[in-house]
Design a protein around this motif. Structure first.
Motif, mmCIF file in Angstrom:
data_model
loop_
_atom_site.group_PDB
_atom_site.id
_atom_site.type_symbol
_atom_site.label_atom_id
_atom_site.label_comp_id
_atom_site.label_asym_id
_atom_site.label_seq_id
_atom_site.Cartn_x
_atom_site.Cartn_y
_atom_site.Cartn_z
ATOM 1 N N MET A 1 1.022 -1.208 -0.020
ATOM 2 C CA MET A 1 0.092 -0.340 -0.579
ATOM 3 C C MET A 1 0.909 1.007 -0.072
ATOM 4 N N LEU A 2 1.789 0.450 0.651
ATOM 5 C CA LEU A 2 3.156 2.221 0.565
ATOM 6 C C LEU A 2 3.762 2.535 -0.634
ATOM 7 N N GLU A 3 3.786 1.694 -1.906
ATOM 8 C CA GLU A 3 4.901 1.500 -2.859
ATOM 9 C C GLU A 3 4.439 2.553 -3.700
ATOM 10 N N GLY A 4 2.742 3.994 -3.489
ATOM 11 C CA GLY A 4 2.995 4.419 -3.760
ATOM 12 C C GLY A 4 3.599 5.631 -3.415
ATOM 13 N N PHE A 5 3.801 5.835 -2.514
ATOM 14 C CA PHE A 5 4.697 6.422 -1.822
ATOM 15 C C PHE A 5 6.088 6.901 -2.206
ATOM 16 N N PHE A 6 6.787 5.845 -2.528
ATOM 17 C CA PHE A 6 8.058 6.289 -3.028
ATOM 18 C C PHE A 6 8.152 6.273 -5.069
ATOM 19 N N GLU A 7 6.928 5.503 -5.322
ATOM 20 C CA GLU A 7 7.284 6.084 -6.967
ATOM 21 C C GLU A 7 7.051 7.990 -7.088
ATOM 22 N N PRO A 8 7.281 8.017 -8.540
ATOM 23 C CA PRO A 8 7.553 9.000 -9.368
ATOM 24 C C PRO A 8 6.131 9.926 -9.056
ATOM 25 N N GLY A 9 5.831 10.639 -9.246
ATOM 26 C CA GLY A 9 4.250 11.364 -8.560
ATOM 27 C C GLY A 9 3.398 10.940 -7.166
ATOM 28 N N GLY A 10 3.822 9.755 -6.415
ATOM 29 C CA GLY A 10 3.525 9.648 -5.100
ATOM 30 C C GLY A 10 3.822 10.874 -3.930
ATOM 31 N N VAL A 11 3.628 10.913 -3.217
ATOM 32 C CA VAL A 11 3.764 11.668 -1.544
ATOM 33 C C VAL A 11 5.260 11.813 -1.535
ATOM 34 N N LEU A 12 5.897 11.505 -1.675
ATOM 35 C CA LEU A 12 7.480 10.931 -1.360
ATOM 36 C C LEU A 12 8.073 11.593 -2.166
ATOM 37 N N PHE A 13 7.820 11.460 -3.079
ATOM 38 C CA PHE A 13 8.548 12.315 -4.165
ATOM 39 C C PHE A 13 8.156 13.239 -4.008
ATOM 40 N N ILE A 14 7.419 13.578 -3.679
ATOM 41 C CA ILE A 14 6.720 14.878 -4.133
ATOM 42 C C ILE A 14 7.562 15.908 -3.090
ATOM 43 N N PHE A 15 7.957 15.107 -1.670
ATOM 44 C CA PHE A 15 8.565 15.912 -0.713
ATOM 45 C C PHE A 15 9.970 15.921 -1.017
ATOM 46 N N PHE A 16 10.077 14.982 -2.120
ATOM 47 C CA PHE A 16 12.424 14.969 -2.660
ATOM 48 C C PHE A 16 12.118 16.511 -3.096
ATOM 49 N N LEU A 17 11.331 15.990 -4.044
ATOM 50 C CA LEU A 17 11.528 17.917 -5.016
ATOM 51 C C LEU A 17 11.188 19.124 -4.135
ATOM 52 N N ILE A 18 10.345 18.845 -3.108
ATOM 53 C CA ILE A 18 10.376 19.473 -2.582
ATOM 54 C C ILE A 18 12.027 20.320 -1.390
ATOM 55 N N PHE A 19 12.333 19.352 -1.240
ATOM 56 C CA PHE A 19 13.044 19.487 -0.163
ATOM 57 C C PHE A 19 14.489 19.722 -1.170
ATOM 58 N N ILE A 20 14.596 19.436 -2.831
ATOM 59 C CA ILE A 20 15.344 19.881 -3.882
ATOM 60 C C ILE A 20 15.674 21.113 -3.551
ATOM 61 N N PHE A 21 14.448 21.674 -4.308
ATOM 62 C CA PHE A 21 14.061 22.897 -3.990
ATOM 63 C C PHE A 21 14.486 24.411 -3.353
ATOM 64 N N ILE A 22 13.955 23.031 -1.876
ATOM 65 C CA ILE A 22 14.637 23.720 -0.027
ATOM 66 C C ILE A 22 15.811 24.221 -0.477
ATOM 67 N N PHE A 23 16.248 22.878 -0.785
ATOM 68 C CA PHE A 23 18.255 23.355 -0.930
ATOM 69 C C PHE A 23 18.657 24.542 -2.011
ATOM 70 N N ALA A 24 17.936 24.650 -2.999
ATOM 71 C CA ALA A 24 18.310 25.746 -4.334
ATOM 72 C C ALA A 24 18.274 27.019 -3.505
ATOM 73 N N LEU A 25 16.911 26.473 -2.732
ATOM 74 C CA LEU A 25 16.919 28.076 -2.755
ATOM 75 C C LEU A 25 18.471 28.670 -1.528
ATOM 76 N N GLN A 26 18.222 27.282 0.121
ATOM 77 C CA GLN A 26 19.017 28.129 0.885
ATOM 78 C C GLN A 26 20.622 28.075 0.263
ATOM 79 N N LEU A 27 21.008 27.855 -0.843
ATOM 80 C CA LEU A 27 22.288 28.198 -1.436
ATOM 81 C C LEU A 27 22.043 29.690 -1.987
ATOM 82 N N PHE A 28 20.567 29.888 -2.667
ATOM 83 C CA PHE A 28 20.448 30.968 -3.390
ATOM 84 C C PHE A 28 21.415 32.475 -2.014
ATOM 85 N N PHE A 29 20.619 32.030 -0.570
ATOM 86 C CA PHE A 29 20.398 33.133 0.121
ATOM 87 C C PHE A 29 22.175 33.349 1.116
ATOM 88 N N PHE A 30 22.735 31.620 0.869
ATOM 89 C CA PHE A 30 24.392 31.790 0.550
ATOM 90 C C PHE A 30 24.821 32.269 0.316
#
Length: 377
Positions: free
Chosen positions: A1-30
Motif C-alpha cells: 500500500m505504501l509503494e506508491g509513496f516512493f514512486e515518481p508522482g508519489g507523496v514522498l517523491f513530491i516531498f523529495f522534490l520540495i526538499f531539492i527546491f528548498i536546498f537550492a533556495l538555501q544556497l541562493f541565500f548563502f
C-alpha cells in the motif's frame, strides 16, 4: 500500500522534490546574500573629520553610565559631543551626570523630570536627544554599551558621506562560557550577518540601537518616529526599515567600531527581550518580510524534510549528501563571519543553535498574540 509513496508522482517523491527546491533556495541565500559580507572590504580612505553628536537615552542606568560613559567621553576624535537624555530616573543618575559635566565640557545633559512619555518605549526621549544635537551627524548607542576602544567614533563616521546618511555597526555582547551566553551571541551574529548582507545587496532593512548612526536632517525629513510611535520598540530597526535605501546606507565592520554590552543572564529575561524585538518585524516593508520569511521558512522546511526522508529511508544517500553540502557551506560562512566579528567559542554549536532558535522564535511569535509586552527598554 505504501509503494506508491516512493514512486515518481508519489507523496514522498513530491516531498523529495520540495526538499531539492528548498536546498537550492538555501544556497541562493548563502550565495547571493551572505557571501557578500564575507567578501566585503571596508573603505580605508581617510575623510575630513565631521562634527558628531552621540545620543544616549538613560532611565535608572546609574551603574551602567558610571562604567561606560567615560569611555565614550574619552574618544579620540577632534569634534564631538555626547548627549545623555535622563528620562525620569529615580536613582542617582542625575547626580552622576551633574558631576561628569564638571570634568567633560562636551557632555550635554537633557533632563526629563517627569514621565510625560505619552508614547511607548524610548522613542520620545530619543527624539528629544536628537533634537538637542548640535551636529547633523548623529551616532546612537545605549547606556549599557561601551565602545571597544577610543577609536569607535573615528571608525563609525567612515560610513558617512554626502550620499551615505545611515551607518550600521555591530553591537557585540560580552562573552562567557555559559550555554545561554553562546546562544545569545550566536543569535546576535546571525542577525548581524543578515542585516549586513542585505544592506550590501542593496536591501537594507534594520540596524541595532546599540551601534548605528544617521543624519539629524534625515530624521526630520522623515518625521522621526511618528509613523510607528505607538509600537513599543523599533526606535532602531523600524526607522532604518522606513528610511534606508540602496544608495544612502553603509556598514562598518572594523573591530574597533564595535560596542560591547552585557547580555541577559537568564532565559526568561532574554525571551522577553527577543519577544519585543521580534514583534517589530511585522511592521517591516513587504519585500523585507517576504525575503526574511522565505529564508526562515526554508530553513525550517529543510530540517523537517531532511528528518522525514531519513525516517522513511527515502533516497537517503542523496539526502545526506545535500545535508552535508549545506552544512559545509554553512560552517564556512559562519567561520569567516565569526572571525570577522571577533566571536569565539560558537562555531561548533552552529547547527544546534540554529535549530534551537527556530523553535524559540516560533514559540515567541505565537506568544505575541496571547499577551503583550509594555516595558521601556
Amino acid at each position: 500500500m505504501l509503494e506508491g509513496f516512493f514512486e515518481p508522482g508519489g507523496v514522498l517523491f513530491i516531498f523529495f522534490l520540495i526538499f531539492i527546491f528548498i536546498f537550492a533556495l538555501q544556497l541562493f541565500f548563502f550565495g547571493f546574500f551572505f557571501l557578500r559580507f564575507l567578501r566585503y572590504k571596508e573603505r580605508t580612505s581617510s575623510q575630513v573629520p565631521k562634527g558628531v553628536s552621540v545620543v544616549i537615552c538613560a532611565r535608572n542606568e546609574y551603574h551602567q553610565l558610571k562604567e561606560n560613559l567615560p569611555l565614550i567621553l574619552s574618544q579620540d576624535y577632534p569634534d564631538f559631543e555626547v548627549i545623555v537624555v535622563n528620562h525620569a530616573s529615580d536613582d542617582d543618575t542625575a547626580f552622576l551626570l551633574s558631576q561628569m559635566t564638571t570634568q567633560y565640557q562636551h557632555l550635554k545633559i537633557v533632563e526629563i523630570k517627569e514621565d510625560i512619555n505619552f508614547f511607548h518605549g524610548k522613542k520620545f526621549p530619543l527624539s528629544i536627544g536628537i533634537k538637542s544635537a548640535t551636529n547633523d551627524w548623529v551616532l546612537l548607542t545605549d547606556a549599557d554599551c561601551k565602545p571597544v576602544n577610543a577609536r569607535w567614533i573615528k571608525h563609525m563616521v567612515k560610513g558617512f558621506s554626502e550620499d551615505r546618511h545611515i551607518v550600521l555597526g555591530y553591537g557585540a555582547y560580552l562573552s562567557s562560557n555559559s550555554l545561554l551566553n553562546r546562544l545569545i551571541r550566536f543569535d546576535t551574529v546571525q542577525i548581524a550577518l543578515q542585516y549586513f548582507s542585505f544592506a550590501l545587496a542593496g536591501i537594507p532593512y534594520m540596524g541595532v540601537g546599540r551601534n548605528m548612526g544617521y543624519k539629524k536632517s534625515l530624521f526630520y525629513e522623515n518625521k522621526g518616529f511618528t509613523s510607528h510611535y505607538s509600537i513599543h520598540s523599533g526606535d532602531d530597526d523600524l526607522f532604518v526599515n522606513k528610511t534606508a535605501t540602496r544608495s544612502n546606507t553603509s556598514i562598518i565592520t572594523n573591530p574597533e567600531s564595535f560596542t560591547l554590552s552585557q547580555p541577559k543572564t537568564n532565559f526568561r529575561e532574554w525571551f522577553a527581550q527577543k519577544r519585543r524585538h521580534l514583534t517589530t518585524g511585522r511592521y517591516y516593508k513587504w519585500k523585507h518580510k517576504f525575503l526574511l520569511g522565505s529564508y526562515t521558512l526554508s530553513t525550517i522546511l529543510f530540517y523537517l524534510l531532511f528528518t522525514l526522508m531519513l525516517v522513511m529511508n527515502y533516497t537517503i544517500f542523496t539526502v545526506l549528501a545535500l545535508f552535508i553540502v549545506r552544512l559545509v557551506i554553512q560552517f564556512i560562512i559562519y567561520f569567516k563571519t565569526l572571525v570577522r566579528l571577533k566571536e569565539k567559542g560558537i562555531l561548533l554549536f552552529v547547527p544546534l543553535f540554529e535549530i534551537i532558535l527556530i523553535l524559540i522564535n516560533s514559540f515567541l511569535l505565537v506568544s505575541f498574540f496571547i499577551s503583550k509586552e509594555t516595558k521601556w527598554k
